[in-house]
Write a protein that holds these residues in place. Structure first.
Motif, PDB file in Angstrom:
ATOM      1  N   ALA A 256       0.819  -1.074   0.098  1.00  0.00           N
ATOM      2  CA  ALA A 256      -0.002   0.080  -0.045  1.00  0.00           C
ATOM      3  C   ALA A 256       0.859   1.279   0.071  1.00  0.00           C
ATOM      4  O   ALA A 256       1.799   1.213   0.745  1.00  0.00           O
ATOM      5  N   GLN A 257       0.655   2.145  -0.754  1.00  0.00           N
ATOM      6  CA  GLN A 257       1.503   3.277  -0.974  1.00  0.00           C
ATOM      7  C   GLN A 257       0.996   4.571  -1.066  1.00  0.00           C
ATOM      8  O   GLN A 257       1.657   5.560  -1.188  1.00  0.00           O
ATOM      9  N   SER A 258      -0.222   4.672  -0.616  1.00  0.00           N
ATOM     10  CA  SER A 258      -0.848   6.064  -0.385  1.00  0.00           C
ATOM     11  C   SER A 258      -2.007   5.561   0.685  1.00  0.00           C
ATOM     12  O   SER A 258      -2.423   4.771   0.893  1.00  0.00           O
ATOM     13  N   PRO A 259      -2.236   6.780   1.167  1.00  0.00           N
ATOM     14  CA  PRO A 259      -3.398   6.883   2.422  1.00  0.00           C
ATOM     15  C   PRO A 259      -4.784   6.322   1.553  1.00  0.00           C
ATOM     16  O   PRO A 259      -5.419   5.605   2.377  1.00  0.00           O
ATOM     17  N   LEU A 260      -4.848   6.604   0.247  1.00  0.00           N
ATOM     18  CA  LEU A 260      -6.074   5.952  -0.441  1.00  0.00           C
ATOM     19  C   LEU A 260      -6.090   4.581  -0.408  1.00  0.00           C
ATOM     20  O   LEU A 260      -6.994   3.807  -0.310  1.00  0.00           O
ATOM     21  N   GLU A 261      -4.716   4.094  -0.532  1.00  0.00           N
ATOM     22  CA  GLU A 261      -4.602   2.472  -0.832  1.00  0.00           C
ATOM     23  C   GLU A 261      -4.704   1.843   0.654  1.00  0.00           C
ATOM     24  O   GLU A 261      -4.984   0.665   0.648  1.00  0.00           O
ATOM     25  N   LEU A 262      -4.059   2.561   1.474  1.00  0.00           N
ATOM     26  CA  LEU A 262      -4.353   2.091   2.809  1.00  0.00           C
ATOM     27  C   LEU A 262      -5.570   1.871   3.263  1.00  0.00           C
ATOM     28  O   LEU A 262      -6.161   0.869   4.004  1.00  0.00           O
ATOM     29  N   ARG A 263      -6.442   2.880   3.053  1.00  0.00           N
ATOM     30  CA  ARG A 263      -7.724   3.009   3.236  1.00  0.00           C
ATOM     31  C   ARG A 263      -8.897   1.821   2.442  1.00  0.00           C
ATOM     32  O   ARG A 263      -9.630   1.421   3.186  1.00  0.00           O
ATOM     33  N   HIS A 264      -8.588   1.552   1.263  1.00  0.00           N
ATOM     34  CA  HIS A 264      -8.953   0.455   0.853  1.00  0.00           C
ATOM     35  C   HIS A 264      -8.749  -0.694   1.236  1.00  0.00           C
ATOM     36  O   HIS A 264      -9.321  -1.650   1.468  1.00  0.00           O
ATOM     37  N   LEU A 265      -7.345  -1.035   1.615  1.00  0.00           N
ATOM     38  CA  LEU A 265      -6.833  -2.197   2.034  1.00  0.00           C
ATOM     39  C   LEU A 265      -7.709  -2.475   3.535  1.00  0.00           C
ATOM     40  O   LEU A 265      -8.113  -3.508   3.668  1.00  0.00           O
ATOM     41  N   ARG A 266      -7.874  -1.587   4.318  1.00  0.00           N
ATOM     42  CA  ARG A 266      -8.275  -1.879   5.735  1.00  0.00           C
ATOM     43  C   ARG A 266      -9.806  -1.717   5.783  1.00  0.00           C
ATOM     44  O   ARG A 266     -10.358  -2.365   6.360  1.00  0.00           O
ATOM     45  N   ARG A 267     -10.301  -0.467   5.116  1.00  0.00           N
ATOM     46  CA  ARG A 267     -11.968  -0.456   5.226  1.00  0.00           C
ATOM     47  C   ARG A 267     -12.605  -1.118   4.179  1.00  0.00           C
ATOM     48  O   ARG A 267     -14.064  -1.164   4.376  1.00  0.00           O
ATOM     49  N   VAL A 268     -11.869  -1.394   3.191  1.00  0.00           N
ATOM     50  CA  VAL A 268     -12.990  -2.148   2.200  1.00  0.00           C
ATOM     51  C   VAL A 268     -12.657  -3.653   2.004  1.00  0.00           C
ATOM     52  O   VAL A 268     -13.448  -4.249   2.509  1.00  0.00           O
ATOM     53  N   GLU A 269     -11.335  -3.998   1.793  1.00  0.00           N
ATOM     54  CA  GLU A 269     -11.011  -5.264   1.507  1.00  0.00           C
ATOM     55  C   GLU A 269     -11.141  -6.385   2.915  1.00  0.00           C
ATOM     56  O   GLU A 269     -11.788  -6.974   3.052  1.00  0.00           O
ATOM     57  N   ARG A 270     -10.314  -5.820   4.078  1.00  0.00           N
ATOM     58  CA  ARG A 270     -10.005  -6.523   5.132  1.00  0.00           C
ATOM     59  C   ARG A 270     -11.566  -6.347   5.988  1.00  0.00           C
ATOM     60  O   ARG A 270     -12.033  -7.459   6.530  1.00  0.00           O
TER      61      ARG A 270
END
Length: 322
Positions: free
Chosen positions: A193-207
């Protein structure tokens, strides 16, 4: 070091103590100022050049005013190392914790650190904190978790450091704000994950919704190398997470080319921006789940909270065609 070498290294700035070390008396220094050859920038700090000071010269002036052992830090060091594109209006310096800089310095904020000998970079000029410690200093000052995330991801995305180096620097600090969040975040950044947007997707969408784990920042080769933000290769689904830059001009053209190639290769591409992922993560999860199911995923969407619409897709208005 003689006077000329010193002035060249310090972008034309010199302190009164340095002038003394080079053989100049107080009377000579005062004459240089009164004659207009030098000008006083801060108390005991002089510019030997005419015209506006460069940013590096302003940093040197602040460091010399703060005194022995002081270094550039925080957003000032970040700008010098390419971590940010705007240094701000204030020069930040850090002085050794065992002493105090007297008096206010116009346009300068002085911080203090007992660990400065360990966090100071051994060779860069102007003197500054090491990049890992600069990042953590900025994180410690962040007023919001998203701001802290931004410094971590920017440092890694710009290849100035790595999650492992940041984790080592974090382990050497006894106190720092957001420690638990940073530790978890560094694991996620190490996974791609390389940006706050990607982190948000990883945590709040996928996981959060139990979606399958995607491969992040996957390199796909062809006539031209492209990077896939999130690739669910087993199901032929790709997710692209775009900030503002990717939506205009040449960026939009490259995105369309990438999506078209993916479609030709049999992949479905879903594209989301900040408004989607930060504003409606449950809706994004429901949409992804429908596309993944259509392509063979047999899992079940998990509710991230009571009444989560992703777990009840019939109640949600987002719709897409696989």
């Amino acid at each position: 070091m003689d006077l000329e070498e010193l002035l060249e290294q310090q972008h034309g700035l010199i302190s009164r103590a340095q002038a003394h070390a080079c053989g100049l008396t107080d009377r000579r220094v005062e004459w240089m100022v009164e004659s207009g050859r030098w000008r006083r920038i801060h108390l005991g700090v002089y510019a030997t050049i005419t015209g506006p000071l460069s940013f590096e010269a302003r940093v040197w002036a602040a460091i010399l005013r703060a005194g022995r052992g002081a270094v550039a830090s925080h957003s000032t060091a970040a700008f010098l190392d390419g971590l940010c594109d705007d240094p701000g209006a204030v020069i930040h310096v850090t002085a050794p914790g065992e002493r105090h800089v007297r008096g206010k310095i116009d346009g300068v904020r002085v911080h203090y650190a007992w660990r400065l000998p360990l966090t100071r970079h051994p060779s860069k000029s102007p003197p500054r904190t090491r990049i890992d410690d600069t990042v953590l200093d900025l994180v410690d000052m962040a007023s919001h978790p998203r701001e802290a995330e931004g410094w971590i991801t920017a440092a890694c995305q710009r290849r100035l450091t790595t999650p492992h180096r940041l984790a080592d620097a974090l382990g050497r600090r006894k106190k720092i704000r957001w420690r638990g969040m940073i530790e978890a975040m560094l694991v996620d950044v190490a996974e791609g994950a390389q940006s706050p947007l990607e982190l948000r997707h990883l945590r709040r969408v996928e996981r959060a919704h139990g979606l399958p784990a995607g491969c992040r920042q996957r390199r796909a080769s062809g006539q031209r190398v492209v990077w896939i933000d999130v690739d669910y290769d087993a199901y032929g689904v790709r997710v692209e997470l775009d900030g503002r830059i990717g939506h205009t001009g040449e960026g939009r053209f490259r995105d369309r080319q990438r999506d078209n190639r993916a479609t030709v290769d049999g992949h479905a591409t879903l594209r989301y921006g900040h408004g989607d992922v930060f504003g409606d993560p449950c809706g994004v999860a429901a949409e992804q789940a429908r596309v993944l199911r259509a392509r063979g995923w047999t899992g079940v969407v998990r509710a991230c909270r009571a009444g989560c619409p992703a777990a009840h897709p019939c109640d949600h208005r987002r719709s897409t065609t696989p």
